[in-house]
Design a protein around this motif. Structure first.
Motif, short mmCIF file in Angstrom:
data_model
loop_
_atom_site.label_atom_id
_atom_site.label_comp_id
_atom_site.label_asym_id
_atom_site.label_seq_id
_atom_site.Cartn_x
_atom_site.Cartn_y
_atom_site.Cartn_z
N THR A 1 -5.62 -9.50 -2.54
CA THR A 1 -5.72 -8.67 -3.76
C THR A 1 -5.74 -9.34 -4.86
O THR A 1 -5.05 -10.32 -5.36
CB THR A 1 -4.44 -7.63 -3.62
OG1 THR A 1 -4.36 -7.00 -2.36
CG2 THR A 1 -4.65 -6.81 -4.80
N SER B 1 0.86 -1.00 -0.08
CA SER B 1 -0.21 -0.09 -0.21
C SER B 1 0.81 1.17 0.07
O SER B 1 1.71 1.42 0.72
CB SER B 1 -0.89 -0.02 1.23
OG SER B 1 -1.48 1.29 1.37
N LEU C 1 -8.37 0.06 -3.97
CA LEU C 1 -6.88 0.14 -4.24
C LEU C 1 -6.67 -0.46 -5.53
O LEU C 1 -7.24 -1.31 -5.95
CB LEU C 1 -6.38 -0.72 -3.27
CG LEU C 1 -6.31 -0.24 -1.55
CD1 LEU C 1 -5.58 -1.34 -0.93
CD2 LEU C 1 -5.56 1.02 -1.58
N VAL D 1 -3.64 -5.69 2.52
CA VAL D 1 -3.58 -5.95 1.10
C VAL D 1 -3.59 -7.59 0.72
O VAL D 1 -3.33 -8.02 -0.30
CB VAL D 1 -1.98 -5.51 0.37
CG1 VAL D 1 -2.17 -3.99 0.47
CG2 VAL D 1 -1.08 -5.96 1.20
N ASP E 1 -2.49 2.21 -4.59
CA ASP E 1 -3.01 3.56 -4.00
C ASP E 1 -4.60 3.54 -4.50
O ASP E 1 -4.92 2.77 -5.19
CB ASP E 1 -2.34 4.86 -4.69
CG ASP E 1 -2.34 6.11 -3.59
OD1 ASP E 1 -3.19 5.96 -2.91
OD2 ASP E 1 -1.52 6.90 -3.96
N VAL F 1 -3.69 -0.29 5.37
CA VAL F 1 -4.67 -1.02 4.35
C VAL F 1 -4.32 -2.67 4.28
O VAL F 1 -2.98 -2.74 4.18
CB VAL F 1 -4.62 -0.29 3.05
CG1 VAL F 1 -5.80 -1.02 2.24
CG2 VAL F 1 -5.20 1.10 3.28
#
Length: 838
Positions: free
Chosen positions: A174, A162, A232, A171, A254, A169
């Motif tokens: 993902t 992140s 994200l 992750v 991001d 955050v």
């Protein structure tokens, strides 16, 4: 004192190295001087090469094999060894010529190692020591390597992290999408944000597969964060060429912009959505069981139904409804019939599958269904799978009748839907995921023939499958069948083609133990014959794919007993008109008479045979290895081919492409190429297959093949399967740049000497092994390096001329040394004489 001084001077002169040692071998040449040289020119002792350099790792070197329409890719193991055509697998090389190309990218040097070899697969099936010598690749060789890139299969790995400021955050999980010309892959990161995509490589097989290939790819990572209600997002690019495993392909995440969210939405169809939750009842002061409730979800223009577990939990995914849910909006309907109340529980819930792949906590509250809700439920009943169970009993007062194994017919609208049998206690059940019944009305008919009475028991009942999916206590009472009921049974039996027959074999022979395994059973009806299945205990059966038809049969059982050289024989008759299956149709065997043997012989063309044996060498005064001897079995055409084990034994059932043999004559041919002799072992025998289905001790004596026999063998060579193995090594010319070791020699090995920055490999007289550093062209008929044509990895040839020149120079060394000694002594004599004159 003067004399002493001159003697010292002479001694020093004698210790000066001869100039000849700077003349011997041309620069950049490597010459092997064989131990066949005259004894006086051998060298012994311990020498140090003085070469210091880095270690070159040859593990995971690519090897491309081409020829006979094959273009495959392999890899060397951690020691630089490789193999194509594994005898223990289904991957083979065929008779013919092949080229091998080995290459590896060396990151520290920024260039490739490269080498080639050629091999002709002809007589030897297992060709070892096909070594490939590597050198730095030229520009042209690098272009060859690049042409092989489309054969490679790539993998990539890395992590997502992140880049969001002032916020932690998660992750994990993902989404990762890999795109080339089209989407090539889709995966997820683990709980730490790491990901991997690509196929693991199997170095033992010729590689054919899919996944990532040579070219450019974009990697897109994204994850929906429910607490922020946004995504994200991150992306990167990667090029696959020389490096098969791209690691550290890291992606920074991001918050996604609007344009990036549109990109993400285009990937939603890749999602494998799932919905999970729990069912609750909305009753006050009342406990209602919500286990095994139905949850219906419309999908793909149909409807899938899943049940909740014992605690009311459910999950809809690929494993529960046979497919993943797609992106979109869904309405879930949960319902359950409560028999004690005579009505349904009902509940519904809407769910949207878009951003989040795994939607949990979709809880549904159940209440009593209204009339309109019951109509909704009825629409789902067609998607349910039903079953029922019960028991069979007799309504006949006088006597006890056995109702075990009664037949039960399941019919709907006059059409047969299923058939089952009661067990030994009269209980039965029908319906599961494989043989489930659908919503609707069914009639059940049970019947059984009673031989002692010569008539049928008969009973029937109806069942309506609607509210209750697993209906129990569907009981059927039997009574003697009326004439109409008997006609109904006979009509069914006449039109129902499947009959099942079971029994066992016993012996009528006294004071002798007989093995009944593999006894042949023939069922004969008019002119049709069918063989039954048998096991090692003498039981037989006709069922499944060798079932019998309605009618009367004569059963014949027979078996050949080799040590008695005669047949066991037995027969019986059975009627398959009054029942679907018949048990205990037992057959007793005795020794066959002449007439019975004639009957048995009429069955021979129907039998299928196999044989086994061993090969042995008939060569005198030589110990010949007969392992892996080729075996060819022929009738009118080849029925099987393969090889013996390490002890020379073979069994035709273990041969490749083997088909069971037919009654009659067949030939068995054995052959093996002996490299050390440069010729074939050969043997053949004929066998007549008649009485014994499992013929053993079909042994074959091997002798050296004649010219005519070699021609026969050559016809078989295209049928053989070959393997190649070898090792990857470094060219000796590159030892100063590649190879981090001090190379020494002694009188029991090979010597490496340096002349004018060149290397020579000289083998001493008593050496048992010599070191070869040049790449070779291999012929499987002579696997040692050919003195005629030694080829380097780059294809440069050193022929006998180079060896002869080097030998002449080596022979010149003692003569030049003698001249030097004479010159030195003459100089000393002159100085000494001058001193005396003074």
């Amino acid at each position: 004192m003067k004399c002493s001084r001159y003697f010292t001077f002479v001694s020093l002169l004698l210790l000066i190295p001869s100039p000849v040692y700077s003349m011997g071998i041309a620069e950049d040449s490597v010459t092997t001087i064989s131990s066949d040289l005259q004894e006086s020119y051998s060298i012994s002792g311990n020498l140090l090469s003085g070469i210091q350099s880095e270690i070159m790792n040859l593990s995971n070197t690519y090897i491309v094999i081409q020829g006979n329409g094959i273009k495959g890719l392999g890899k060397s193991d951690e020691y630089g060894n490789y193999k194509f055509g594994n005898i223990s697998s289904d991957i083979w090389l065929e008779h013919g010529s092949y080229s091998l190309t080995a290459f590896k990218y060396v990151s520290s040097e920024g260039k490739y190692l490269f080498g080639t070899a050629n091999i002709s697969l002809n007589k030897n099936q297992q060709v070892p020591n096909v070594d490939i010598t590597l050198d730095w690749a030229s520009e042209d060789e690098e272009k060859i390597i690049e042409s092989f890139f489309p054969l490679l299969r790539y993998s990539l790995s890395g992590s997502v992290f992140s880049n969001v400021q002032n916020q932690i955050v998660n992750v994990s999980n993902t989404q990762i999408v890999i795109q080339g010309n089209a989407i090539r892959g889709h995966t997820k990161s683990d709980i730490f944000g790491n990901y991997y995509y690509g196929e693991l490589y199997n170095p033992d097989e010729l590689y054919e597969g899919s996944d990532l290939r040579y070219g450019n790819y974009s990697i897109t990572a994204f994850k929906y964060i429910p607490s922020e209600e946004k995504f994200l997002f991150g992306t990167t690019n990667v090029t696959f060429n020389y490096n098969e495993k791209e690691s550290d392909v890291n992606i920074s995440l991001d918050w996604a912009s609007k344009d990036e969210e549109r990109i993400i939405e285009s990937f939603f169809y890749l999602y494998e959505y799932s919905i999970s939750g729990k069912l609750f009842s909305d009753f006050q002061n009342e406990s209602v069981n919500v286990s095994n409730a139905n949850i219906a979800v419309p999908k793909n223009n149909g409807c899938a139904v899943r049940k909740s577990d014992d605690y009311g939990n459910y999950k809809l995914d690929e494993y529960s409804i046979a497919d993943w849910l797609e992106c979109g909006d869904y309405s879930l309907t949960a319902f359950k019939y409560i028999s004690s109340e005579g009505k349904y529980l009902f509940g519904t819930k809407s769910v949207s599958l878009h951003n989040n792949e795994e939607v949990s906590d979709v809880n549904i509250t159940l209440d009593w269904a209204s009339e309109d809700e019951e109509k909704i439920i009825e629409n789902f009943l067609l998607n349910l799978i039903y079953s029922f169970s019960g028991s069979i009993s007799s309504n006949i007062q006088s006597g006890t009748l056995d109702v075990s194994n009664a037949n039960i017919i399941i019919r709907a609208n006059g059409t047969l839907k299923g058939l089952t049998k009661g067990d030994i206690f009269g209980n039965y059940n029908y319906g599961d995921l494989d043989y489930g019944l659908n919503y609707g009305d069914y009639s059940l008919i049970a019947f059984k023939y009673v031989p002692s009475e010569g008539k049928y028991l008969f009973g029937t009942t109806n069942v309506f499958l609607k509210n209750v999916q697993n209906l129990s206590n569907v009981n059927i009472t039997l009574d003697w069948a009326s004439e109409d009921e008997e006609n109904l049974i006979k009509d069914f039996l006449l039109n129902y083609e499947f009959r099942y027959l079971y029994g066992n074999i016993s012996s009528n022979i006294q004071n002798e133990t007989i093995n009944f395994s593999n006894t042949c059973i023939v069922a004969k009806k008019n002119d049709s014959l069918k063989f039954g299945r048998y096991n090692e205990y003498g039981n037989y059966r006709f069922d499944d794919d060798n079932w019998l038809e309605h009618g009367n049969y004569s059963l014949t059982a027979f078996k050949y007993v080799p040590f008695e050289e005669k047949f066991l024989y037995g027969t019986t008759n059975v009627s398959l008109e009054r029942d679907i299956s018949t048990y205990n149709a037992n057959i007793s065997l005795d020794w066959a008479s002449e007439d019975e043997e004639t009957i048995i012989e009429s069955f021979f063309p129907l039998l299928r045979y196999s044989l086994s044996g061993s090969v042995f060498s008939n060569i005198q005064d030589k110990n010949i290895d007969i392992s892996n001897t080729n075996i060819i079995i022929e009738e009118s055409y080849i029925r099987g081919f393969g090889s013996t084990d390490e002890c020379g034994n073979y069994n035709c059932s273990d041969l490749y492409d083997f088909y069971m043999l037919n009654y009659g004559n067949c030939s068995v041919t054995a052959f093996k190429y002996i490299s050390s002799e440069g010729k074939f072992l050969y043997g053949t025998t004929n066998v007549f297959l008649n009485k014994n289905q499992y013929l053993s001790n079909v042994n074959i004596a091997l002798h050296w093949a004649s010219e005519d026999e070699e021609k026969i063998i050559e016809d078989f060579l295209p049928r053989l399967k070959y393997s190649i193995s070898g090792k990857i090594r470094i060219n000796s010319d590159e030892n100063e740049n590649i190879g981090n070791k001090k190379r020494t020699s002694s009188s029991s090995g090979s010597l490496l000497l340096k002349y004018n920055n060149s290397l020579a490999n000289i083998t001493s007289n008593n050496s048992s092994n010599s070191i070869s550093e040049a790449g070779d062209i291999y012929d499987e008929e002579n696997l040692s390096m050919s003195e005629k044509n030694k080829t380097t990895a780059k294809g440069e040839t050193q022929n006998k001329t180079a060896v002869t020149d080097s030998m002449d120079k080596a022979k010149a060394m003692p003569e030049l040394a003698s001249i030097n000694l004479i010159f030195t002594l003459f100089l000393v004599f002159c100085l000494f004489k001058r001193e005396l004159t003074k």
